[in-house]
Structures are given as structure tokens and as C-alpha cells.
Design an enzyme around this catalytic site. Structure first.
Site, PDB file in Angstrom:
ATOM      1  CG  ASP A  48      -0.956   2.451  -1.218  1.00 42.43           C
ATOM      2  OD1 ASP A  48      -0.298   2.023  -2.188  1.00 42.43           O
ATOM      3  OD2 ASP A  48      -0.596   3.426  -0.527  1.00 42.43           O
ATOM      4  CB  SER A  49      -1.623   0.685  -6.688  1.00 42.88           C
ATOM      5  OG  SER A  49      -1.621  -0.715  -6.449  1.00 42.88           O
ATOM      6  CG  ASP A  87       1.010  -0.976   0.005  1.00 41.34           C
ATOM      7  OD1 ASP A  87       1.990  -0.746   0.726  1.00 41.34           O
ATOM      8  OD2 ASP A  87       0.853  -0.478  -1.131  1.00 41.34           O
ATOM      9  CE  LYS A 116       4.436  -1.957  -1.090  1.00 43.24           C
ATOM     10  NZ  LYS A 116       4.342  -0.498  -0.979  1.00 43.24           N
ATOM     11  CD  GLU A 118       4.428   4.353  -0.224  1.00 40.17           C
ATOM     12  OE1 GLU A 118       4.596   5.597  -0.131  1.00 40.17           O
ATOM     13  OE2 GLU A 118       3.623   3.832  -1.011  1.00 40.17           O
ATOM     14  CD  GLU A 186       6.701   2.869  -7.206  1.00 40.89           C
ATOM     15  OE1 GLU A 186       6.363   2.323  -6.146  1.00 40.89           O
ATOM     16  OE2 GLU A 186       5.882   3.426  -7.983  1.00 40.89           O
TER      17      GLU A 186
HETATM   18  O1  KIV Z   1       0.582  -0.094  -4.132  1.00 40.79           O
HETATM   19  C1  KIV Z   1       1.280  -0.724  -4.947  1.00 40.79           C
HETATM   20  O2  KIV Z   1       0.786  -1.318  -5.902  1.00 40.79           O
HETATM   21  C2  KIV Z   1       2.724  -0.727  -4.734  1.00 40.79           C
HETATM   22  C3  KIV Z   1       3.576  -1.407  -5.768  1.00 40.79           C
HETATM   23  C4  KIV Z   1       3.543  -0.684  -7.021  1.00 40.79           C
HETATM   24  C5  KIV Z   1       4.942  -1.665  -5.281  1.00 40.79           C
HETATM   25  O3  KIV Z   1       3.189  -0.212  -3.757  1.00 40.79           O
END
Ligand code: KIV
Length: 291
Positions: A48-49, A87, A116, A118, A186
Site C-alpha cells: 500500500d506504499s 497488502d 499482509k 499490519e 519495520e
Molecule cells: O507497503 C509497503 O511497501 C510495505 C513494506 C514497506 C513492508 O508494507
């Protein structure tokens, strides 16, 4: 390493624990996924970055499930080898377990192999158990969890004091016990990441968590120098493609304006001559179309 080897699976990632370091990168579209896969990544995270590095938001909180599904589909089309992790964005696993399983199912149907999420508090553990019960493998993520940026008061190193360290150790153990197949750590101190890595039977994947983790992940745009919004201490740039891109685009526009692009011979098509066209349509001035 080339990507001709067979597809990486969840059991294969588990089996890499303490044997072979896991290489993970983010990717957000077909070309980035293809490049990362061809380079030999074990895991590709559709992170989600993308909210920050692709969509231009200041953080990840505005990213929606629809945004993520769109990008996951594009990534899946570019990958033959790596395990794809989708994510789950903010609010996609916070409302109810039913909604979480449905949202995660959309990632799987879009081509992700796992998701994934959090955090490691007790309510999150229940959510993760429900996902695993629905046959969706889960990668955990603790330490600096960017979706909690407001609660944490910024993008800061986590687990510094003893209370915080104990909380992260307990969360890591709970996530492994709940069935996560791997865990992202992280922005946590190196000694704490090493301690968690030793204690868990699942691989840890570090980002700003020192060299003792079982694997490492960085954001595609950070590795290649394509994002100048912020540069955390843990990022190592392996190229400055942003600068290269800027130079190339500037030269292209200069070439258009100076008449150097396109080249008459190598970049243009030819059929007949100017005289042929004069014969076909006359050689007068500008033709004004009649309305
Ligand atoms: O969204 C992302 O890129 C991440 C990584 C930095 C682990 O969660």
C-alpha cells in the site's frame, strides 16, 4: 538468479528460515513486477506504499481496496516466479471479520497468493485466524506500521524502551502462533529484530530492522531512486533512475522543439513522393473545409 525456476510457494518461504536469505521487493504494475521477478525476487509485495510512491498521497491511509486490486491484477500479469503478497489497505480489515475475509478474497481472485496485514493486537490475531481458516495465508507486519502513523505520531523507530520491546516480542509470538507464514519487522532496533528472529519458527523480513532478519524488503522506487518524497535511513539506493528519467525527458522535449525528432530516415514511414500527392490532390495553398 533467473526466474526460470518454478513458482515460490508459502511452504517454500517457511522452509527458507535460517537456511537462505529471503529477497523481497514491492512492485505496483506490470513493468515493475516483471523487472523484480526477472531479477529473482522470492516475494513481491503489492504494497500500500503505492499510495505514496505511485499515487502521490502523503501517507498510505487514502489507499482503497479497489486501488490495490487494480494494481494487484497488473502485478500478477508480470510475475512467473515470485510469491505475490497483496497488502490489505487501511479500513479493509478493521471493520468486521466477514468484511476482512471478503476483501482478502478479492486479492486472491486478483492474483495474489497471500495477504499482509499490519499489527499484532488481540483483535488482529482473531482476524488473522479467520483468514487462515478461509485458506488465505497471511504475512504479519509489526514495528512501524504505516497505517498507524497518526496513532504513532509519525514514521518513527518502534520498540526502543523495554515495555515497547516486550510488547513487540509478545505480538510476534502471537502472530506466529496464529499461523502467519512470515513476519515483516519495520523500523525496530537491530538487537530486538535479532531476538524476535531467533525466537520464531517463521521467517522474519526486515525493513530498517538490521541484518539478522531472515529476509529483507525495500520499496521498488526507493531502491531505484524513483521517489524523492522522503528517504528513510534504512534505504540503500542502487540506481538514480529518477535523475536519468528527468534527463531523458528533457532531451526528448528539446529535440522536438529543435526539429531533431523524429529523424526523416530512421523514425519515419515513406510511401510515394510529394509530387505524387500534388498530382493526386493539386498543389494549391491551404484547403479550408466547407461546413
Ligand atoms: O507497503 C509497503 O511497501 C510495505 C513494506 C514497506 C513492508 O508494507
Amino acid at each position: 538468479m533467473s526466474n526460470t525456476a518454478k513458482r515460490v510457494t508459502v511452504p517454500a518461504i517457511r522452509a527458507m528460515k535460517s537456511r537462505q536469505r529471503i529477497g523481497m521487493l514491492t512492485a505496483y504494475d506490470y513493468p515493475s513486477a516483471k523487472a523484480v521477478d526477472t531479477a529473482g525476487a522470492d516475494i513481491i509485495l503489492v504494497g500500500d506504499s503505492l499510495g505514496m510512491v505511485v499515487l502521490g498521497y502523503p501517507d498510505t491511509l487514502s489507499v482503497t481496496v479497489d486501488d490495490m486490486i487494480h494494481h494487484t491484477r497488473a502485478v500478477a500479469r508480470g510475475v512467473n516466479h515470485a510469491l505475490i503478497v497483496g497488502d490489505m489497505p487501511y479500513l479493509s480489515y478493521h471493520v468486521s471479520i466477514e468484511e476482512t475475509v471478503q476483501n482478502a478474497g478479492r486479492f486472491i481472485q486478483a492474483g495474489a497468493h497471500t495477504v499482509k496485514i499490519e499489527g499484532g493486537k488481540p483483535s488482529r490475531i482473531k482476524t488473522i485466524e479467520a483468514l487462515i481458516d478461509a485458506e488465505i495465508p497471511v504475512m504479519g507486519h509489526i514495528g512501524l506500521t504505516p497505517q498507524s502513523v497518526n496513532a504513532l505520531g509519525g514514521f518513527k523507530v518502534q520498540g526502543k524502551g523495554s515495555d515497547e520491546a516486550r510488547r513487540l516480542i509478545e505480538e510476534a509470538i502471537a502472530l506466529a502462533a496464529a499461523g502467519c507464514f512470515s513476519l515483516v519487522l519495520e523500523c525496530v532496533p537491530t538487537a530486538l529484530a535479532a531476538f524476535i528472529t531467533e525466537r520464531l519458527s517463521i521467517p522474519t523480513i526486515g525493513i530498517g530492522a538490521g541484518p539478522a532478519c531472515d529476509g529483507q524488503v525495500l520499496v521498488f522506487h526507493d531502491v531505484l531512486g524513483l521517489y524523492d518524497g522522503m528517504k528513510p535511513k534504512f534505504v540503500r539506493r542502487y540506481a538514480e533512475l529518477g535523475e536519468e528519467m528527468q534527463k531523458a525527458l528533457t532531451v526528448f522535449l528539446d529535440d522536438i522543439r529543435a526539429g531533431r525528432f523524429p529523424d526523416e530516415t530512421t523514425e519515419s514511414f515513406h510511401s510515394g513522393t510529394r509530387e505524387d500527392l500534388d498530382r493526386l490532390y493539386g498543389s494549391g495553398g491551404v484547403v479550408v473545409p466547407i461546413k
